[in-house]
Design an enzyme around this catalytic site. Structure first.
Site, PDB file in Angstrom:
ATOM      1  N   ALA A  24       0.796  -1.227   0.000  1.00  0.00           N
ATOM      2  CA  ALA A  24       0.000   0.000   0.000  1.00  0.00           C
ATOM      3  C   ALA A  24       0.839   1.295   0.000  1.00  0.00           C
ATOM      4  CB  ALA A  24      -0.969  -0.033   1.180  1.00  0.00           C
ATOM      5  N   ARG A  51      -5.449   0.159  -8.934  1.00  0.00           N
ATOM      6  CA  ARG A  51      -5.748  -0.894  -7.953  1.00  0.00           C
ATOM      7  C   ARG A  51      -6.748  -0.340  -6.934  1.00  0.00           C
ATOM      8  NH1 ARG A  51      -1.069  -4.450  -5.631  1.00  0.00           N
ATOM      9  NH2 ARG A  51      -2.858  -5.851  -5.431  1.00  0.00           N
ATOM     10  N   GLN A  75       3.775 -13.456  -2.100  1.00  0.00           N
ATOM     11  CA  GLN A  75       4.542 -12.337  -1.542  1.00  0.00           C
ATOM     12  C   GLN A  75       5.361 -12.737  -0.321  1.00  0.00           C
ATOM     13  OE1 GLN A  75       1.387 -12.128  -2.610  1.00  0.00           O
ATOM     14  NE2 GLN A  75       0.854 -10.096  -3.339  1.00  0.00           N
ATOM     15  N   ASP A 113      -4.121  -2.763   3.847  1.00  0.00           N
ATOM     16  CA  ASP A 113      -4.332  -1.982   2.617  1.00  0.00           C
ATOM     17  C   ASP A 113      -5.375  -0.896   2.816  1.00  0.00           C
ATOM     18  OD1 ASP A 113      -3.306  -4.792   1.695  1.00  0.00           O
ATOM     19  OD2 ASP A 113      -2.768  -3.311   0.178  1.00  0.00           O
ATOM     20  N   LYS A 152      -4.044  -8.516   2.569  1.00  0.00           N
ATOM     21  CA  LYS A 152      -3.911  -9.615   1.612  1.00  0.00           C
ATOM     22  C   LYS A 152      -4.772 -10.812   2.008  1.00  0.00           C
ATOM     23  CE  LYS A 152      -2.110  -9.573  -1.408  1.00  0.00           C
ATOM     24  NZ  LYS A 152      -2.780  -9.211  -2.674  1.00  0.00           N
TER      25      LYS A 152
HETATM   26  O1  MRU Z   1      -1.272  -7.107  -3.532  1.00  0.00           O
HETATM   27  P1  MRU Z   1      -0.152  -6.501  -2.738  1.00  0.00           P
HETATM   28  O2  MRU Z   1       1.093  -7.304  -2.768  1.00  0.00           O
HETATM   29  O3  MRU Z   1       0.074  -5.042  -3.075  1.00  0.00           O
HETATM   30  O4  MRU Z   1      -0.709  -6.553  -1.254  1.00  0.00           O
HETATM   31  C1  MRU Z   1       0.111  -6.088  -0.216  1.00  0.00           C
HETATM   32  C2  MRU Z   1      -0.460  -6.286   1.107  1.00  0.00           C
HETATM   33  O5  MRU Z   1      -1.553  -6.792   1.279  1.00  0.00           O
HETATM   34  C3  MRU Z   1       0.312  -5.748   2.264  1.00  0.00           C
HETATM   35  O6  MRU Z   1       0.168  -6.545   3.399  1.00  0.00           O
HETATM   36  C4  MRU Z   1      -0.186  -4.337   2.585  1.00  0.00           C
HETATM   37  O7  MRU Z   1      -0.226  -3.550   1.435  1.00  0.00           O
HETATM   38  C5  MRU Z   1       0.663  -3.666   3.577  1.00  0.00           C
HETATM   39  S1  MRU Z   1       2.190  -3.144   2.844  1.00  0.00           S
HETATM   40  C6  MRU Z   1       3.088  -2.290   3.989  1.00  0.00           C
END
Ligand code: MRU
Length: 352
Positions: free
Chosen positions: A48, A83, A195, A235, A246
């Site tokens: 995010a 997004r 991830q 997010d 996520k």
């Molecule tokens: O789809 P992504 O990889 O952008 O999702 C990321 C996440 O869900 C993270 O846990 C969230 O953005 C926190 S990042 C500091």
């Protein structure tokens, strides 16, 4: 040495291309608005806070070519549609709009770059503060169990790769390491995009012991008493503390509650959406089914992909889920920790 996830280089942005990790460490140059939008959509940058900062840089790229009112509005429209779930994207674009719209067109390009740089600097400071406020959570465990390391579980990647520095969920882990507290991290794989591999990579680079687990192994580890606390990023946090992160985060929170393990969210104020009353109002991104059907990796040292499901297999791929506030022990922000329903105490400027 920690790489940089995003920086300005002359009239371009440079990003660490996260689609190559953990196997290939390479940078990618973004020259145009469309480059920046595609980097966000295609998840060369992800997480995010980093999405928000990249969008701010994308506005600066766009204004280099067209700094008119229409150019500014068009750039914000394109980037805002990349997004849907991470609210930092809209936070950053709103900040660019507020800073740039009142200026004459001729002053906007320089101001856009200056605002981009400010967002990047502030993100590093913010995440450092999240680390300081989260550190006592690990210190408490350490004081009670001096016979072994503190065992943290996390999900997805909310480390420095997802930000401009320090990370959010991993900031307290890095702060613990700096304070000499032994810590081990359970890293869930985070299907379908894995991830967790990014998290394992950055923890390993930092010398922090960690073990990858299949997402479905989280429950047995918690039930066996092998986890002291769970920390994930976010997010979008709704005003009532419900938190989108996520997909898979919700299941960890459920298992943590059943096992009596504290479950923390670490997120900056820019991830809290005080205009969103509850988790049911958070838009959840559905992504392409091929993220599920096709696995990327290495074969004989070369990058390869394998189809694990037929190309026409029907799949559902919601990229995020919502953890209800009642399952969250506390939210760690740059202003301190709060129970999920007390966030307004930390951010009174958002109280209606
Ligand atoms: O789809 P992504 O990889 O952008 O999702 C990321 C996440 O869900 C993270 O846990 C969230 O953005 C926190 S990042 C500091």
């Amino acid at each position: 040495m920690q790489a940089r996830t995003l920086y300005r280089d002359g009239r371009s942005l440079v990003v660490l291309d996260q689609t190559g990790l953990p196997h290939v460490v390479r940078n990618c140059r973004l020259d145009t608005l469309e480059d920046a939008a595609e980097a966000i959509r295609g998840m060369q940058v992800r997480g995010a806070p980093l999405i928000g900062a990249t969008a701010a840089g994308g506005v600066a790229l766009a204004l280099q070519l067209d700094a008119s009112d229409a150019g500014l509005a068009g750039a914000i429209g394109v980037l805002g549609a990349t997004r849907p779930t991470a609210v930092n994207l809209h936070w950053a674009l709103g900040r660019m709009q507020a800073r740039l719209a009142p200026l004459p067109a001729g002053a906007r390009e320089a101001a856009a770059w200056a605002e981009f740089e400010a967002i990047c600097r502030e993100d590093i400071a913010t995440n450092g503060a999240i680390g300081r406020h989260g550190l006592p959570l690990l210190e408490t465990v350490c004081a009670a169990r001096r016979d072994r390391p503190v065992r943290v579980m996390t999900h997805c990647n909310a480390g420095w790769l997802a930000t401009l520095g320090h990370g959010t969920a991993l900031a307290p882990v890095y702060a613990a390491q700096a304070a000499g507290i032994p810590v081990e991290v359970w890293v869930s794989e985070t299907r379908p995009r894995n991830q967790g591999l990014l998290t394992a990579w950055e923890l390993r680079e930092a010398g922090i012991p960690n073990r990858l687990i299949a997402d479905n192994a989280a429950g047995i580890l918690m039930a066996r008493g092998e986890v002291d606390l769970v920390i994930t990023g976010a997010d979008r946090v709704a005003a009532n503390g419900d938190t989108a992160n996520k997909v898979g985060t919700y299941l960890k929170a459920l298992a943590a509650r059943d096992a009596g393990i504290p479950f923390y969210i670490a997120a900056p104020g820019s991830t809290i959406d005080f205009g969103c009353p509850a988790g049911t109002s958070i838009p959840i991104e559905d992504r392409d089914g091929d993220e599920f059907r096709v696995v990327h990796g290495l074969e004989d040292g070369a990058r390869a992909q394998v189809h694990i499901a037929p190309a026409d297999a029907a799949v559902a791929n919601p990229a995020f889920d919502v953890t209800p506030a009642r399952l969250i022990t506390a939210i760690v922000t740059e202003r301190g920790c709060a129970a999920p329903d007390r966030l307004a105490d930390l951010f009174p400027e958002h109280t209606p």
